[in-house]
Scaffold this motif. Structure first.
Motif, PDB file in Angstrom:
ATOM      1  N   SER A  71     -47.731  66.972 -25.964  1.00  0.00           N
ATOM      2  CA  SER A  71     -47.136  66.689 -27.368  1.00  0.00           C
ATOM      3  C   SER A  71     -48.414  65.763 -27.947  1.00  0.00           C
ATOM      4  O   SER A  71     -48.702  65.918 -29.148  1.00  0.00           O
TER       5      SER A  71
ATOM      6  N   GLN B 187     -52.867  69.031 -34.708  1.00  0.00           N
ATOM      7  CA  GLN B 187     -52.340  69.411 -35.951  1.00  0.00           C
ATOM      8  C   GLN B 187     -52.723  68.578 -37.045  1.00  0.00           C
ATOM      9  O   GLN B 187     -52.165  68.494 -38.063  1.00  0.00           O
TER      10      GLN B 187
ATOM     11  N   SER C 160     -41.047  66.466 -28.154  1.00  0.00           N
ATOM     12  CA  SER C 160     -41.441  68.198 -28.032  1.00  0.00           C
ATOM     13  C   SER C 160     -42.560  68.380 -29.010  1.00  0.00           C
ATOM     14  O   SER C 160     -42.925  67.912 -30.059  1.00  0.00           O
TER      15      SER C 160
ATOM     16  N   PHE D  45     -43.182  71.080 -30.696  1.00  0.00           N
ATOM     17  CA  PHE D  45     -42.986  71.833 -31.617  1.00  0.00           C
ATOM     18  C   PHE D  45     -42.627  70.756 -32.939  1.00  0.00           C
ATOM     19  O   PHE D  45     -42.609  71.157 -33.871  1.00  0.00           O
TER      20      PHE D  45
ATOM     21  N   LEU E 121     -45.362  71.074 -34.825  1.00  0.00           N
ATOM     22  CA  LEU E 121     -45.802  72.538 -35.188  1.00  0.00           C
ATOM     23  C   LEU E 121     -44.748  72.889 -36.179  1.00  0.00           C
ATOM     24  O   LEU E 121     -45.335  73.961 -36.908  1.00  0.00           O
ATOM     25  N   ASP E 122     -43.655  72.669 -36.256  1.00  0.00           N
ATOM     26  CA  ASP E 122     -42.576  73.284 -36.993  1.00  0.00           C
ATOM     27  C   ASP E 122     -42.487  73.151 -38.534  1.00  0.00           C
ATOM     28  O   ASP E 122     -41.936  73.445 -39.077  1.00  0.00           O
ATOM     29  N   GLY E 123     -43.312  71.895 -38.969  1.00  0.00           N
ATOM     30  CA  GLY E 123     -43.561  71.560 -40.371  1.00  0.00           C
ATOM     31  C   GLY E 123     -42.430  70.798 -40.810  1.00  0.00           C
ATOM     32  O   GLY E 123     -42.390  70.453 -42.259  1.00  0.00           O
ATOM     33  N   VAL E 124     -41.301  70.477 -39.946  1.00  0.00           N
ATOM     34  CA  VAL E 124     -39.974  69.850 -40.501  1.00  0.00           C
ATOM     35  C   VAL E 124     -40.513  68.519 -40.961  1.00  0.00           C
ATOM     36  O   VAL E 124     -39.952  67.920 -42.009  1.00  0.00           O
TER      37      VAL E 124
ATOM     38  N   LYS F  53     -38.044  76.243 -24.205  1.00  0.00           N
ATOM     39  CA  LYS F  53     -39.309  76.816 -24.844  1.00  0.00           C
ATOM     40  C   LYS F  53     -40.547  75.939 -24.837  1.00  0.00           C
ATOM     41  O   LYS F  53     -41.645  76.148 -24.927  1.00  0.00           O
ATOM     42  N   ASP F  54     -39.991  74.673 -24.525  1.00  0.00           N
ATOM     43  CA  ASP F  54     -41.151  73.431 -24.532  1.00  0.00           C
ATOM     44  C   ASP F  54     -42.063  73.702 -23.442  1.00  0.00           C
ATOM     45  O   ASP F  54     -43.289  73.775 -23.201  1.00  0.00           O
TER      46      ASP F  54
END
Ligand code: 3SL
Length: 239
Positions: free
Chosen positions: A38, A45, A86, A88, A91-94, A216-217
């Protein structure tokens, strides 16, 4: 005159670190599931830097200083923070992360970083940046200890596999034969490398993540060479 190669050793758990003299060496701290994966993802990112904390309250308090806060305990996102552990999350933009700094605390990974601070240089390793780490170590030409974060002081398969994979990449540049720990990690890697995801299905941490619906992690964290950055932990910051 013999031209001695630098050594590559693997420390299976932070609890064993008192047996390793890190002075003059490079520590590669690794917590494949999921802290160092992470951290590497966060920097890739556009996170400016991360500050690892041992205590949750200390981490939460950094929000007042403008930090995003990321915290995990027993695999779950802690209360009152912006992100969990995670990759993600970055990565997920939330939660927009580019240009932000992150205060982070996790069960094992951030602890292993602090415990490795005696090394000349502390690098943050993951499968995601393993090639870049190997190349960096080739250039440094110093003895290396891969510090496996493990789980609450115990040995874990995924961090040891990283130690074996790194040793396999560096076999001609480093002495990877004088430590039984490195030999064992190499043997483990040879067993698993054809199907790392399949091999890790039996690991306790993957079973733990699966029960948290974070399968998925694992698939993401075992991808090799997704990123070319080599994060360094120095003066309390990871950049
Ligand atoms: O212990 C840690 O540092 C974490 O990486 C564990 S977890 O993958 O978030 O459960």
């Amino acid at each position: 005159m013999t031209n001695q190669l630098p050594t590559l050793d693997v420390c299976f758990s932070p609890e064993l670190l008192p047996l390793y003299d890190l002075r003059g060496k490079v520590a590669v701290v690794v917590d494949i599931l999921r802290a160092t994966s992470s951290i590497v993802t966060a920097l890739a990112q556009g996170v400016t830097h991360l500050v690892p904390f041992s205590e949750l309250a200390e981490c939460q308090a950094q929000a007042a200083a403008g930090y995003l806060t990321a915290a995990e305990r027993d695999g779950r996102q802690a209360e009152g923070v912006d992100l969990g552990n995670s990759p993600f999350g970055y990565l997920d933009g939330v939660v927009p992360v580019r240009g932000r700094c992150v205060a982070i605390t996790t069960t094992n990974g951030t602890r292993a970083l602090h415990l490795s601070a005696a090394a000349d240089k502390v690098l943050v390793g993951a499968f995601l940046n393993i090639g870049a780490i190997a190349e960096h170590l080739r250039r440094l030409q110093k003895d290396v200890v891969v510090v496996c974060a493990g789980w609450k002081g115990n040995f874990c398969l995924e961090d040891t596999l990283f130690g074996g994979a790194l040793a396999a990449l560096l076999q001609t540049d480093f002495d990877t034969t004088s430590s039984d720990a490195t030999l064992a990690a190499l043997d483990l890697w040879k067993t698993a490398e054809a199907d790392v995801a399949g091999y890790l299905l039996k690991s306790s941490h993957v079973r733990r993540l699966n029960s948290l619906e974070a399968h998925k992690d694992m698939e993401f964290c075992i991808r090799q060479d997704e990123y070319t950055i080599v994060p360094v932990f120095q003066d309390g910051r990871i950049t």
